[in-house]
Motif scaffolding. Structure first.
Motif, mmCIF file in Angstrom:
data_model
loop_
_atom_site.group_PDB
_atom_site.id
_atom_site.type_symbol
_atom_site.label_atom_id
_atom_site.label_comp_id
_atom_site.label_asym_id
_atom_site.label_seq_id
_atom_site.Cartn_x
_atom_site.Cartn_y
_atom_site.Cartn_z
ATOM 1 N N LEU A 1 48.951 -31.754 40.170
ATOM 2 C CA LEU A 1 48.837 -30.538 41.070
ATOM 3 C C LEU A 1 48.110 -30.525 40.717
ATOM 4 N N LEU A 2 47.070 -30.388 39.466
ATOM 5 C CA LEU A 2 45.752 -29.617 39.276
ATOM 6 C C LEU A 2 44.851 -30.568 39.482
ATOM 7 N N GLY A 3 44.627 -31.366 39.684
ATOM 8 C CA GLY A 3 42.991 -32.242 40.072
ATOM 9 C C GLY A 3 43.226 -33.035 39.191
ATOM 10 N N ILE A 4 43.317 -32.353 38.140
ATOM 11 C CA ILE A 4 42.858 -33.929 36.566
ATOM 12 C C ILE A 4 42.801 -35.133 36.806
ATOM 13 N N ASN A 5 41.921 -35.732 36.411
ATOM 14 C CA ASN A 5 42.314 -37.139 36.072
ATOM 15 C C ASN A 5 42.200 -37.174 34.268
ATOM 16 N N LEU A 6 43.585 -37.016 34.832
ATOM 17 C CA LEU A 6 44.030 -37.755 33.226
ATOM 18 C C LEU A 6 43.168 -38.442 32.706
ATOM 19 N N GLU A 7 43.646 -39.929 32.911
ATOM 20 C CA GLU A 7 42.743 -40.883 31.902
ATOM 21 C C GLU A 7 41.506 -40.764 31.552
ATOM 22 N N GLU A 8 40.828 -40.030 32.148
ATOM 23 C CA GLU A 8 39.333 -39.785 32.173
ATOM 24 C C GLU A 8 38.828 -38.754 31.160
ATOM 25 N N GLU A 9 40.041 -37.452 31.245
ATOM 26 C CA GLU A 9 39.987 -36.178 30.606
ATOM 27 C C GLU A 9 40.329 -36.596 29.313
ATOM 28 N N ILE A 10 41.433 -38.152 29.501
ATOM 29 C CA ILE A 10 42.155 -38.712 27.346
ATOM 30 C C ILE A 10 41.026 -40.024 27.047
ATOM 31 N N MET A 11 40.441 -40.115 27.576
ATOM 32 C CA MET A 11 39.352 -40.978 27.275
ATOM 33 C C MET A 11 37.918 -40.377 26.457
ATOM 34 N N ASN A 12 37.733 -39.558 27.371
ATOM 35 C CA ASN A 12 36.332 -38.209 27.269
ATOM 36 C C ASN A 12 36.708 -37.814 25.989
ATOM 37 N N LYS A 13 37.744 -36.833 25.625
ATOM 38 C CA LYS A 13 38.439 -37.009 24.748
ATOM 39 C C LYS A 13 38.695 -37.216 23.164
ATOM 40 N N MET A 14 38.968 -38.502 23.233
ATOM 41 C CA MET A 14 38.854 -40.050 21.912
ATOM 42 C C MET A 14 37.480 -39.569 21.591
ATOM 43 N N GLU A 15 36.822 -39.994 22.792
ATOM 44 C CA GLU A 15 35.292 -40.028 22.403
ATOM 45 C C GLU A 15 34.956 -38.913 20.844
ATOM 46 N N LYS A 16 35.266 -37.780 21.916
ATOM 47 C CA LYS A 16 35.218 -36.482 21.102
ATOM 48 C C LYS A 16 35.502 -36.590 19.523
ATOM 49 N N ASN A 17 36.716 -36.721 19.739
ATOM 50 C CA ASN A 17 37.625 -36.828 18.724
ATOM 51 C C ASN A 17 37.338 -37.458 17.630
ATOM 52 N N ASN B 1 39.930 -26.770 -0.024
ATOM 53 C CA ASN B 1 40.705 -26.499 -0.821
ATOM 54 C C ASN B 1 42.344 -26.671 -0.435
ATOM 55 N N GLY B 2 42.521 -28.299 -0.255
ATOM 56 C CA GLY B 2 43.695 -28.854 0.345
ATOM 57 C C GLY B 2 44.233 -29.000 1.406
ATOM 58 N N VAL B 3 42.783 -28.184 2.562
ATOM 59 C CA VAL B 3 43.136 -28.626 3.715
ATOM 60 C C VAL B 3 42.267 -28.843 4.761
ATOM 61 N N LEU B 4 43.303 -29.910 5.305
ATOM 62 C CA LEU B 4 41.879 -31.042 6.707
ATOM 63 C C LEU B 4 41.351 -30.157 7.192
ATOM 64 N N THR B 5 39.717 -29.730 7.057
ATOM 65 C CA THR B 5 39.166 -28.889 7.816
ATOM 66 C C THR B 5 38.030 -30.211 8.337
ATOM 67 N N LYS B 6 37.703 -29.314 9.773
ATOM 68 C CA LYS B 6 36.537 -29.703 10.995
ATOM 69 C C LYS B 6 35.184 -29.849 10.415
ATOM 70 N N VAL B 7 34.727 -30.532 10.333
ATOM 71 C CA VAL B 7 33.090 -30.278 9.180
ATOM 72 C C VAL B 7 31.604 -30.385 9.923
ATOM 73 N N LYS B 8 32.335 -31.353 11.212
ATOM 74 C CA LYS B 8 31.201 -31.464 12.122
ATOM 75 C C LYS B 8 31.668 -32.064 13.888
ATOM 76 N N GLU B 9 31.022 -31.563 14.525
ATOM 77 C CA GLU B 9 31.772 -31.526 16.022
ATOM 78 C C GLU B 9 31.111 -33.310 16.748
#
Length: 100
Positions: A67-83, A92-100
């Motif tokens: 409905l929003l015109g978003i290619n979800l497959e492409e967005e998922i793949m891009n997000k996986m690469e980023k993650n 201090n016992g908390v998993l924390t992102k330290v580098k993007e």
């Protein structure tokens, strides 16, 4: 293998064929939230239909993407690469992102 873009179109076509909402985006977000709540409840109560509830969540998300015109497959793949490139440390016992 699923072609997610093709599935998006199939979900949309089913919505049209059945007369479901395809214009009110906020309503679709509410339905998606409701389906996620049902899946959580199925998990909490150890119900046999958890898989079906998760499928409902996926289908609403896939439909909303179309409905929003978003290619979800492409967005998922891009997000996986980023993650996968992110670095985390336990601080201090908390998993924390330290580098993007």
């Amino acid at each position: 293998m699923i072609d997610l873009l093709q599935l998006q179109k199939r979900v949309y076509e089913n919505k049209i064929a059945k007369g479901f909402n395809v214009t009110d985006i906020y309503q679709e977000f509410c339905f998606l939230y409701g389906e996620l709540s049902e899946a959580c409840e199925a998990y909490r109560k150890k119900k046999d239909d958890l898989g079906e509830e998760l499928a409902d969540v996926a289908l609403y998300l896939i439909g909303l993407s179309e409905l929003l015109g978003i290619n979800l497959e492409e967005e998922i793949m891009n997000k996986m690469e980023k993650n996968e490139k992110r670095k985390y440390e336990t601080i201090n016992g908390v998993l924390t992102k330290v580098k993007e």
